[in-house]
Write an enzyme that holds these catalytic residues in place. Structure first.
Site, PDB file in Angstrom:
ATOM      1  N   ASP A  12      -7.031  19.550 -28.427  1.00 14.92           N
ATOM      2  CA  ASP A  12      -7.461  20.167 -27.165  1.00 14.92           C
ATOM      3  C   ASP A  12      -8.812  19.619 -26.721  1.00 14.92           C
ATOM      4  O   ASP A  12      -9.615  19.203 -27.548  1.00 14.92           O
ATOM      5  CB  ASP A  12      -7.708  21.677 -27.343  1.00 14.92           C
ATOM      6  CG  ASP A  12      -6.487  22.406 -27.814  1.00 14.92           C
ATOM      7  OD1 ASP A  12      -5.385  21.949 -27.519  1.00 14.92           O
ATOM      8  OD2 ASP A  12      -6.676  23.438 -28.482  1.00 14.92           O
TER       9      ASP A  12
HETATM   10  N1  URA Z   1      -4.421  23.828 -32.682  1.00 18.41           N
HETATM   11  C1  URA Z   1      -5.147  24.154 -31.599  1.00 18.41           C
HETATM   12  O1  URA Z   1      -5.195  25.296 -31.198  1.00 18.41           O
HETATM   13  N2  URA Z   1      -5.816  23.167 -30.978  1.00 18.41           N
HETATM   14  C2  URA Z   1      -5.788  21.868 -31.374  1.00 18.41           C
HETATM   15  O2  URA Z   1      -6.412  21.016 -30.754  1.00 18.41           O
HETATM   16  C3  URA Z   1      -5.017  21.556 -32.497  1.00 18.41           C
HETATM   17  C4  URA Z   1      -4.342  22.559 -33.130  1.00 18.41           C
END
Ligand code: URA
Length: 236
Positions: A105
């Site tokens: 993310d």
């Molecule tokens: N889980 C999440 O919530 N975000 C990420 O970037 C990777 C795994």
């Protein structure tokens, strides 16, 4: 198999796709001895002879995979129409087009692999390989034992049961808890959704390992090329 000329040039490590288009427009590229200045010409790199400035263009044999410590605020992509900072801007490997293996993310940091090896990327991402991803998550409040146990067993997220997760409390402090979370699924924002589901939203999230390959002391925003031994660690 026929592919667009600029794509073949880019994959051969000659240049980015945009640069390759410039070379074509400049009349520097020939296919079977014929100058091609039109964009999007379909060519078969295995059967046709492609040259740029008179030199043969071949597929790169060199497969490169790097481990990046992605900072928060960077998008996991090779181009962003909204003009936000992108992870590929942190990679300085002239002539190589490294693409991210999966995603992190915008607001998550830590271990992100980039590679030009499509087969390797496929093997890492394929669910059947069950490669563990290890995260450090700082969550709001003090999750109770039952909540953590539910996450360990698996909970229903968006109508689908999550696979069992490894969850270990690393540190408790007033108002927040830091945990280690090990999952092998890669659903979108999965760790955030898991903790939100038990009422403890994630405040900070960092991926610290792919399989047995750890981020270690790699500084934020920096990357390193992986060796064969490193690659083996991913699958261990
Ligand atoms: N889980 C999440 O919530 N975000 C990420 O970037 C990777 C795994």
């Amino acid at each position: 198999m026929k592919e667009r000329l600029q794509k073949v040039l880019a994959r051969a490590g000659l240049a980015s796709r945009r640069k390759a288009e410039e070379y074509i427009a400049q009349g520097r590229v020939m296919v079977d001895g014929r100058r091609v200045e039109k964009m999007g010409e379909l060519v078969d790199p295995e059967r046709q002879t492609i040259t740029c400035d008179g030199r043969p263009v071949r597929e790169t044999a060199e497969k490169v995979t790097v481990l990046l410590n992605k900072p928060a605020g960077y998008v996991t992509t090779m181009a962003d129409p909204q003009g936000r900072p992108i992870v590929s801007a942190l990679i300085d490997e002239p002539g190589l087009r490294l693409f991210p293996v999966g995603r992190l993310d915008l607001d998550t940091e830590g271990a992100l692999l980039l590679t030009n090896d499509g087969d390797l990327a496929q093997r890492i991402l394929h669910p059947s390989k069950e490669i563990n991803r290890t995260y450090q998550a700082r969550v709001q409040g003090q999750p109770a034992a039952e909540g953590l146990e539910a996450l360990r067993r698996g909970i229903i997220l968006e109508g689908r049961q999550t696979w069992p997760a490894g969850i270990r409390v690393l540190r408790r402090e007033p108002g927040a808890t830091t945990l280690e979370v090990v999952i092998h699924e890669g659903r979108k924002r999965q760790v955030r959704k898991m903790f939100a589901a038990i009422g403890h939203p994630v405040l900070y999230l960092k991926r610290v390992a792919y399989g047995g390959l750890r981020l270690g002391g790699l500084p934020r925003g920096k990357y390193r090329r992986l060796s064969e031994d490193d690659l083996r660690l991913i699958f261990r």
